[in-house]
Design a protein around this motif. Structure first.
Motif, PDB file in Angstrom:
ATOM      1  N   ILE A 133      29.335  11.958  28.341  1.00  0.00           N
ATOM      2  CA  ILE A 133      29.471  11.155  29.556  1.00  0.00           C
ATOM      3  C   ILE A 133      28.514  11.652  30.640  1.00  0.00           C
ATOM      4  N   GLU A 134      28.300  12.976  30.713  1.00  0.00           N
ATOM      5  CA  GLU A 134      27.382  13.526  31.709  1.00  0.00           C
ATOM      6  C   GLU A 134      25.943  13.095  31.441  1.00  0.00           C
ATOM      7  N   GLU A 135      25.594  12.926  30.195  1.00  0.00           N
ATOM      8  CA  GLU A 135      24.246  12.474  29.843  1.00  0.00           C
ATOM      9  C   GLU A 135      24.099  10.959  29.972  1.00  0.00           C
ATOM     10  N   LEU A 136      25.190  10.235  29.739  1.00  0.00           N
ATOM     11  CA  LEU A 136      25.136   8.770  29.800  1.00  0.00           C
ATOM     12  C   LEU A 136      24.921   8.264  31.231  1.00  0.00           C
ATOM     13  N   VAL A 137      25.540   8.913  32.192  1.00  0.00           N
ATOM     14  CA  VAL A 137      25.450   8.440  33.582  1.00  0.00           C
ATOM     15  C   VAL A 137      23.998   8.317  34.053  1.00  0.00           C
ATOM     16  N   PRO A 138      23.160   9.371  33.971  1.00  0.00           N
ATOM     17  CA  PRO A 138      21.770   9.201  34.406  1.00  0.00           C
ATOM     18  C   PRO A 138      20.957   8.328  33.462  1.00  0.00           C
ATOM     19  N   TRP A 139      21.286   8.358  32.179  1.00  0.00           N
ATOM     20  CA  TRP A 139      20.538   7.566  31.200  1.00  0.00           C
ATOM     21  C   TRP A 139      20.732   6.067  31.425  1.00  0.00           C
ATOM     22  N   LEU A 140      21.985   5.679  31.694  1.00  0.00           N
ATOM     23  CA  LEU A 140      22.294   4.270  31.910  1.00  0.00           C
ATOM     24  C   LEU A 140      22.046   3.830  33.350  1.00  0.00           C
ATOM     25  N   VAL A 180      24.471   4.129  35.694  1.00  0.00           N
ATOM     26  CA  VAL A 180      25.751   3.630  36.192  1.00  0.00           C
ATOM     27  C   VAL A 180      26.693   4.816  36.342  1.00  0.00           C
ATOM     28  N   SER A 181      27.788   4.614  37.035  1.00  0.00           N
ATOM     29  CA  SER A 181      28.728   5.712  37.262  1.00  0.00           C
ATOM     30  C   SER A 181      29.650   5.904  36.069  1.00  0.00           C
ATOM     31  N   ALA A 182      30.279   7.053  35.996  1.00  0.00           N
ATOM     32  CA  ALA A 182      31.232   7.353  34.928  1.00  0.00           C
ATOM     33  C   ALA A 182      32.416   6.377  34.927  1.00  0.00           C
ATOM     34  N   PRO A 183      33.002   6.042  36.113  1.00  0.00           N
ATOM     35  CA  PRO A 183      34.094   5.063  36.091  1.00  0.00           C
ATOM     36  C   PRO A 183      33.661   3.702  35.538  1.00  0.00           C
ATOM     37  N   THR A 184      32.393   3.321  35.791  1.00  0.00           N
ATOM     38  CA  THR A 184      31.902   2.042  35.269  1.00  0.00           C
ATOM     39  C   THR A 184      31.874   2.068  33.747  1.00  0.00           C
ATOM     40  N   ILE A 185      31.468   3.184  33.175  1.00  0.00           N
ATOM     41  CA  ILE A 185      31.444   3.304  31.717  1.00  0.00           C
ATOM     42  C   ILE A 185      32.860   3.208  31.161  1.00  0.00           C
ATOM     43  N   THR A 186      33.805   3.855  31.857  1.00  0.00           N
ATOM     44  CA  THR A 186      35.202   3.799  31.419  1.00  0.00           C
ATOM     45  C   THR A 186      35.747   2.381  31.493  1.00  0.00           C
ATOM     46  N   ARG A 187      35.436   1.679  32.610  1.00  0.00           N
ATOM     47  CA  ARG A 187      35.914   0.300  32.743  1.00  0.00           C
ATOM     48  C   ARG A 187      35.305  -0.595  31.676  1.00  0.00           C
ATOM     49  N   PHE A 188      34.017  -0.388  31.398  1.00  0.00           N
ATOM     50  CA  PHE A 188      33.371  -1.190  30.347  1.00  0.00           C
ATOM     51  C   PHE A 188      34.080  -0.976  29.009  1.00  0.00           C
ATOM     52  N   SER A 189      34.405   0.270  28.713  1.00  0.00           N
ATOM     53  CA  SER A 189      35.094   0.570  27.460  1.00  0.00           C
ATOM     54  C   SER A 189      36.396  -0.216  27.354  1.00  0.00           C
ATOM     55  N   ARG A 190      37.103  -0.320  28.475  1.00  0.00           N
ATOM     56  CA  ARG A 190      38.397  -0.994  28.447  1.00  0.00           C
ATOM     57  C   ARG A 190      38.263  -2.507  28.342  1.00  0.00           C
ATOM     58  N   ILE A 191      37.257  -3.082  28.994  1.00  0.00           N
ATOM     59  CA  ILE A 191      37.162  -4.547  28.927  1.00  0.00           C
ATOM     60  C   ILE A 191      36.675  -5.033  27.571  1.00  0.00           C
ATOM     61  N   VAL A 192      36.102  -4.125  26.762  1.00  0.00           N
ATOM     62  CA  VAL A 192      35.733  -4.526  25.405  1.00  0.00           C
ATOM     63  C   VAL A 192      36.811  -4.144  24.398  1.00  0.00           C
ATOM     64  N   GLY A 193      37.998  -3.832  24.898  1.00  0.00           N
ATOM     65  CA  GLY A 193      39.150  -3.625  24.036  1.00  0.00           C
ATOM     66  C   GLY A 193      39.335  -2.218  23.538  1.00  0.00           C
ATOM     67  N   CYS A 194      38.707  -1.240  24.187  1.00  0.00           N
ATOM     68  CA  CYS A 194      38.827   0.154  23.758  1.00  0.00           C
ATOM     69  C   CYS A 194      39.675   0.943  24.752  1.00  0.00           C
ATOM     70  N   ASP A 195      40.259   2.044  24.293  1.00  0.00           N
ATOM     71  CA  ASP A 195      41.102   2.864  25.152  1.00  0.00           C
ATOM     72  C   ASP A 195      40.282   3.710  26.118  1.00  0.00           C
ATOM     73  N   GLY A 196      39.036   3.917  25.821  1.00  0.00           N
ATOM     74  CA  GLY A 196      38.162   4.727  26.657  1.00  0.00           C
ATOM     75  C   GLY A 196      36.833   4.927  25.969  1.00  0.00           C
ATOM     76  N   LEU A 197      36.011   5.803  26.520  1.00  0.00           N
ATOM     77  CA  LEU A 197      34.672   6.017  25.971  1.00  0.00           C
ATOM     78  C   LEU A 197      34.740   6.554  24.546  1.00  0.00           C
ATOM     79  N   ARG A 198      35.635   7.471  24.279  1.00  0.00           N
ATOM     80  CA  ARG A 198      35.720   8.036  22.928  1.00  0.00           C
ATOM     81  C   ARG A 198      36.059   6.947  21.914  1.00  0.00           C
ATOM     82  N   ASP A 199      37.016   6.090  22.260  1.00  0.00           N
ATOM     83  CA  ASP A 199      37.395   5.000  21.360  1.00  0.00           C
ATOM     84  C   ASP A 199      36.232   4.027  21.181  1.00  0.00           C
TER      85      ASP A 199
END
Length: 329
Positions: free
Chosen positions: A79-86, A88-107
């Motif tokens: 997650i620390e590497e994804l934030v600057p690479w993408l 976007v913020s860490a919460p945005t990545i988490t929200r994206f994970s949830r709207i595509v039907g996943c429990d979180g980034l790991r899922d």
């Protein structure tokens, strides 16, 4: 453009739409809480992201593009590497994970990895030919290779037994389904009926099962499957064997169908892996069909010649007086 090993995913990080809001926009257009995303099927997250990419917010679209273009890199980064690479913020990545039907980034990563087992080579296909000359060359070379591999790997003993069974059969049933085997069994019919052999074909699983249940002892059930994993086809073969039919299977080595039938015509031929091109396995299977037909014609020469003569007689009478043409091919 994104550098998959470092840098930023194209656009600068923007707060607002999909970044720092308590509610997010999801496919379908409605706003929902971050924990109440759409229930997308979990077995193909890449496919559903691709389908709904245009409906995502700007920040979520960045994440979607990263997953679709560089799924392996996305999965490998923390997650620390994804934030600057993408960008976007860490919460945005988490929200994206949830709207595509996943429990979180790991899922999400687990589901991306699951989709990558098959989907990645379709999203990142091999370099296609640049010219039509290269297209024609690849097609011909792959066809030649498949035909030669069919000749090299087919078990001649099994081929001989299959020809003997076909020529002495009371009735032949040819079963196949899918994009190739459904027409391949029609070609089996086309090749064998003209030799005076009685044959019926089916590409419908329910009909295959019913026909298998009506066989007589000594009938032949010929099954074709490129994958060799067609469960319904295998079931029909087993039903037919239970009622006394002899089963022949045209497939590749090491498959459930090859292990199920009495006479496996199993080829050690692999697909060329080019998802954009037609599979060259077609040529390998068709080669074996022609071997069977030619062998059967030679083994029943008198009967075959008379049936072929009748067909040609009708064609020269009603269609084409040139009797040098192939027999209604």
């Amino acid at each position: 453009m994104l550098n998959p090993s470092s840098g930023h995913f194209g656009l600068t990080c923007e707060r607002g739409e999909g970044d720092g809001e308590p509610h997010v926009k999801h496919p379908g257009g409605a706003a929902s809480s971050s924990s109440d995303g759409p229930q997308w099927p979990s077995h193909d997250v890449l496919g559903h992201i691709l389908d709904h990419e245009g409906e995502l917010s700007r920040s979520h679209a960045k994440i979607a593009r990263a997953i679709l273009h560089y799924p392996r890199v996305f999965v490998e980064k923390s997650i620390e590497e994804l934030v600057p690479w993408l960008g976007v913020s860490a919460p945005t990545i988490t929200r994206f994970s949830r709207i595509v039907g996943c429990d979180g980034l790991r899922d999400l990563k687990l589901k991306v990895m699951s989709s990558m087992r098959v989907g990645a080579r379709y999203l990142e296909p091999a370099t296609p030919p640049a010219t039509l000359a290269e297209v024609s060359e690849r097609v011909v070379m792959r066809a030649q290779r498949a035909i030669l591999e069919a000749q090299r790997t087919v078990d001649v003993g099994m081929l001989d037994r299959a020809i003997d069974l076909l020529t002495h059969s009371r009735m032949i049933y040819a079963f196949g389904s899918g994009g190739v085997s459904s027409w391949l069994v029609e070609e089996v019919h086309n090749r064998l009926f003209r030799l005076g052999l009685r044959i019926s074909t089916s590409s419908d699983h329910q009909m295959q099962m019913m026909l298998a249940a009506t066989v007589e002892r000594g009938d032949i059930v010929f099954c074709s499957s490129l994958s060799g994993n067609n469960a319904e086809l295998i079931r029909a073969a087993r039903i037919a064997a239970d009622y006394g039919a002899v089963t022949i299977g045209l497939t590749v080595v090491g498959t459930p169908l090859a292990r199920t039938v009495a006479v496996p015509l199993a080829l050690a031929v692999v697909d060329d892996g080019d998802v954009l091109g037609p599979t060259s396995l077609r040529y390998a299977f068709l080669t074996v069909v022609d071997m069977l037909a030619y062998g059967a014609a030679i083994r029943s020469t008198a009967q075959a010649q008379d049936k072929l003569r009748r067909i040609k007689q009708q064609f020269t009478t009603f269609r084409d007086v040139d009797d040098t043409q192939p027999v209604s091919d």
